[in-house]
Design an enzyme around this catalytic site. Structure first.
Site, PDB file in Angstrom:
ATOM      1  N   LYS A   1      -4.960   9.870   2.710  1.00 14.15           N
ATOM      2  CA  LYS A   1      -5.703   9.045   3.673  1.00 14.15           C
ATOM      3  C   LYS A   1      -6.746   9.843   4.439  1.00 14.15           C
ATOM      4  CE  LYS A   1      -5.424   5.562   4.182  1.00 14.15           C
ATOM      5  NZ  LYS A   1      -6.372   4.619   3.515  1.00 14.15           N
TER       6      LYS A   1
ATOM      7  N   ARG B   1       0.855  -1.192   0.000  1.00 14.38           N
ATOM      8  CA  ARG B   1       0.000   0.000   0.000  1.00 14.38           C
ATOM      9  C   ARG B   1       0.884   1.232   0.000  1.00 14.38           C
ATOM     10  NH1 ARG B   1       2.271   2.218   3.682  1.00 14.38           N
ATOM     11  NH2 ARG B   1       0.604   3.739   3.739  1.00 14.38           N
TER      12      ARG B   1
ATOM     13  N   ASP C   1      -2.024  10.677  -2.575  1.00 12.12           N
ATOM     14  CA  ASP C   1      -2.368   9.585  -3.486  1.00 12.12           C
ATOM     15  C   ASP C   1      -2.649  10.057  -4.903  1.00 12.12           C
ATOM     16  OD1 ASP C   1      -3.011   8.339  -0.710  1.00 12.12           O
ATOM     17  OD2 ASP C   1      -2.858   6.694  -2.159  1.00 12.12           O
TER      18      ASP C   1
HETATM   19  O1  MRU Z   1      -4.654   3.115   2.035  1.00 14.33           O
HETATM   20  P1  MRU Z   1      -3.177   3.352   1.972  1.00 14.33           P
HETATM   21  O2  MRU Z   1      -2.428   2.821   3.145  1.00 14.33           O
HETATM   22  O3  MRU Z   1      -2.595   2.891   0.644  1.00 14.33           O
HETATM   23  O4  MRU Z   1      -3.039   4.940   1.998  1.00 14.33           O
HETATM   24  C1  MRU Z   1      -1.775   5.506   1.887  1.00 14.33           C
HETATM   25  C2  MRU Z   1      -1.756   6.978   1.999  1.00 14.33           C
HETATM   26  O5  MRU Z   1      -2.766   7.621   2.113  1.00 14.33           O
HETATM   27  C3  MRU Z   1      -0.422   7.635   1.850  1.00 14.33           C
HETATM   28  O6  MRU Z   1      -0.360   8.806   2.610  1.00 14.33           O
HETATM   29  C4  MRU Z   1      -0.197   7.990   0.372  1.00 14.33           C
HETATM   30  O7  MRU Z   1      -0.384   6.866  -0.434  1.00 14.33           O
HETATM   31  C5  MRU Z   1       1.144   8.560   0.130  1.00 14.33           C
HETATM   32  S1  MRU Z   1       2.395   7.369   0.377  1.00 14.33           S
HETATM   33  C6  MRU Z   1       3.880   8.045  -0.002  1.00 14.33           C
END
Ligand code: MRU
Length: 336
Positions: free
Chosen positions: A246, A46, A235
């Site tokens: 997130k 993830r 993301d």
């Molecule tokens: O659901 P996840 O754990 O994949 O969410 C990850 C995040 O929100 C991170 O902050 C984002 O992907 C940036 S990672 C460098």
């Protein structure tokens, strides 16, 4: 530790199973479409950059096992699988960009062997670029972190969210490397606890002073003057600088604006979405109710039958962002 890598002997993608952290540090081997889809959709792999690299290296491992005998059939099978992998999660744009780049590289090569060589080059380029961009983000972003700084972060945008080093935590690692003391506050990040489980795991391993807080404690911490700056990951960022991260990031941004705390988002250019004018077009993943009703895949904490709304991400408007930390520098305005 590298979050993921391509094992040349096994011709497989190896990735840390992040659902097992912090109690167990173990790698899973990935070489089928189903395994790759599940690793991404269950959050074993993830974090936007890591998802993008996993898709590229995983698709290369899958391509090596395709049994098509002619280039037309090979290209057809690969495209079908890449589009299946693209559907494993909807928000992080890195997934679509990587799958798109792998599909585009099918066109370079006259034979199946040449096409495989082209896929290999693209997959390894995507991996190398990720490492380089994260380190560059660290070098630029460290300038924001003074000796003794208290940094609040959310979710995990550290080394576990990329091949290594990460995005939001890269400036912290770099400041520490330069001899500064940094104190990180990690929001636990309900419901899947990426902050509590992953950010705290990697920062304490790196011997960086880390304090875990409940997500709901962030506002009070800022009000008490306990935070010098907030740095979060991303993301997907739209052209106007609105960005998805997130769930809970938006609350931090609103609070930071209210309490006049600088709020930075760190992101590599692989997370820019040039097709979106603003954040309204970003698709927000909704995940299953059990993530909220049960305590991290174990016992229930809510009565059966209760309604649940479980968006995995939220969208922070650019008006709340102090600056964007990218591999090209720190920008006050959206860098695309
Ligand atoms: O659901 P996840 O754990 O994949 O969410 C990850 C995040 O929100 C991170 O902050 C984002 O992907 C940036 S990672 C460098």
């Amino acid at each position: 530790v590298r979050t993921l890598y391509f094992d040349g002997e096994k011709s497989s993608l190896m990735a840390i199973d992040q659902t097992k952290l912090p109690s167990e540090l173990k790698y899973i081997e990935i070489f089928t479409p189903r395994q790759l889809f599940e690793a991404i959709s269950t959050l074993a792999v993830r974090g936007a950059p890591a998802i993008g690299v996993a898709a590229a290296l995983g698709l290369y491992a899958i391509a090596l096992r395709l049994e098509d005998k002619d280039t037309r059939g090979f290209r057809y099978s690969f495209k079908k699988i890449a589009s299946f992998i693209s559907s494993s999660r909807p928000t992080a744009v890195n997934l679509f960009t990587s799958c798109g780049r792998m599909i585009a590289s099918l066109e370079y090569g006259e034979s199946i062997e040449e096409i495989k060589a082209s896929l290999k080059k693209t997959a390894f380029d995507i991996e190398r670029e990720d490492v380089e961009m994260c380190h560059a983000i660290g070098r630029h972003g460290q300038a924001l972190i003074k000796d003794g700084a208290r940094v609040l972060t959310h979710c995990n945008a550290g080394s576990l969210a990329a091949v290594e080093y990460g995005t939001a935590l890269a400036p912290v690692y770099e400041a520490v490397k330069n001899g500064r003391t940094v104190h990180v506050y990690a929001g636990e990040t309900r419901p899947l606890l990426q902050g509590a489980r992953l950010t705290c795991f990697e920062l304490t391993r790196a011997k960086i002073k880390t304090t875990l807080i409940c997500d709901s404690a962030a506002s009070f911490l800022m009000q008490s003057g306990g935070v010098d700056l907030v740095i979060v990951g991303c993301d997907r960022m739209a052209k106007n600088g609105d960005f998805a991260n997130k769930i809970g990031t938006l609350s931090l941004a609103v609070n930071a604006a209210y309490y006049e705390v600088d709020f930075y988002v760190a992101l590599p250019s692989s997370t820019f979405d040039e097709n979106l004018p603003d954040g309204k077009g970003i698709i927000i993943e909704e995940r299953k109710p059990e993530e909220v009703t049960d305590m991290f895949f174990s016992s229930p904490i809510s009565p059966a039958g209760v309604g649940v709304y479980n968006p995995a991400f939220d969208i922070t408007p650019h008006t709340l962002v102090t600056g964007y930390i990218t591999e090209k520098g720190i920008f006050k305005k959206p860098p695309i």
